[in-house]
Motif scaffolding. Sequence first.
Motif, PDB file in Angstrom:
ATOM      1  N   GLY A  97      29.936  18.497  59.192  1.00 21.05           N
ATOM      2  CA  GLY A  97      30.213  17.461  58.202  1.00 21.05           C
ATOM      3  C   GLY A  97      29.045  17.225  57.262  1.00 21.05           C
ATOM      4  N   VAL A  98      27.830  17.339  57.783  1.00 17.96           N
ATOM      5  CA  VAL A  98      26.630  17.169  56.954  1.00 17.96           C
ATOM      6  C   VAL A  98      26.534  18.295  55.934  1.00 17.96           C
ATOM      7  N   VAL A  99      26.743  19.521  56.388  1.00 14.88           N
ATOM      8  CA  VAL A  99      26.685  20.677  55.488  1.00 14.88           C
ATOM      9  C   VAL A  99      27.787  20.573  54.438  1.00 14.88           C
ATOM     10  N   ASP A 100      28.989  20.195  54.861  1.00 12.15           N
ATOM     11  CA  ASP A 100      30.101  20.049  53.918  1.00 12.15           C
ATOM     12  C   ASP A 100      29.793  18.992  52.862  1.00 12.15           C
ATOM     13  N   TYR A 101      29.199  17.889  53.290  1.00  9.27           N
ATOM     14  CA  TYR A 101      28.836  16.820  52.354  1.00  9.27           C
ATOM     15  C   TYR A 101      27.892  17.347  51.280  1.00  9.27           C
ATOM     16  N   PHE A 102      26.838  18.046  51.693  1.00 10.71           N
ATOM     17  CA  PHE A 102      25.866  18.551  50.727  1.00 10.71           C
ATOM     18  C   PHE A 102      26.443  19.684  49.880  1.00 10.71           C
ATOM     19  N   LYS A 103      27.342  20.485  50.441  1.00 11.67           N
ATOM     20  CA  LYS A 103      27.988  21.534  49.645  1.00 11.67           C
ATOM     21  C   LYS A 103      28.859  20.915  48.548  1.00 11.67           C
ATOM     22  N   ASP A 104      29.620  19.877  48.902  1.00 12.93           N
ATOM     23  CA  ASP A 104      30.453  19.192  47.908  1.00 12.93           C
ATOM     24  C   ASP A 104      29.589  18.533  46.839  1.00 12.93           C
ATOM     25  N   LEU A 105      28.526  17.882  47.269  1.00 12.23           N
ATOM     26  CA  LEU A 105      27.613  17.238  46.329  1.00 12.23           C
ATOM     27  C   LEU A 105      26.936  18.273  45.433  1.00 12.23           C
ATOM     28  N   ALA A 106      26.601  19.407  45.999  1.00 15.74           N
ATOM     29  CA  ALA A 106      25.957  20.480  45.243  1.00 15.74           C
ATOM     30  C   ALA A 106      26.875  20.999  44.141  1.00 15.74           C
ATOM     31  N   GLU A 107      28.161  21.108  44.436  1.00 15.94           N
ATOM     32  CA  GLU A 107      29.112  21.538  43.403  1.00 15.94           C
ATOM     33  C   GLU A 107      29.168  20.530  42.265  1.00 15.94           C
ATOM     34  N   ASP A 108      29.111  19.247  42.593  1.00 15.63           N
ATOM     35  CA  ASP A 108      29.175  18.196  41.572  1.00 15.63           C
ATOM     36  C   ASP A 108      27.962  18.211  40.651  1.00 15.63           C
ATOM     37  N   VAL A 109      26.776  18.462  41.214  1.00 16.32           N
ATOM     38  CA  VAL A 109      25.552  18.386  40.410  1.00 16.32           C
ATOM     39  C   VAL A 109      25.048  19.745  39.949  1.00 16.32           C
TER      40      VAL A 109
END
Length: 79
Positions: A30-42
């Motif tokens: 879940g932590v990795v998924d959170y940062f992957k999603d955030l990374a796509e946004d920014v």
Amino acid sequence: MRDEYDFSASVENPYTKKLKKQITIRLEEGVVDYFKDLAEDVGIPYQSLINLYLQDCVRAQRKLSLEWTSKEHAVNREP
């Protein structure tokens, strides 16, 4: 621009090894998924984003307050 360059007399930069250190770290999915999603946004690679977040924690000298409850684990960050 040349087709080939001669680097036989070059010297390795002594500071490159001090810039970043490769490690293995186990993170919850879940932590990795959170940062992957955030990374796509920014538009920043997720590993760089995690590194930036950790750098911010170091600069701010953030401390964790861990409180263990009966069958569940609670992790609270001090304000």
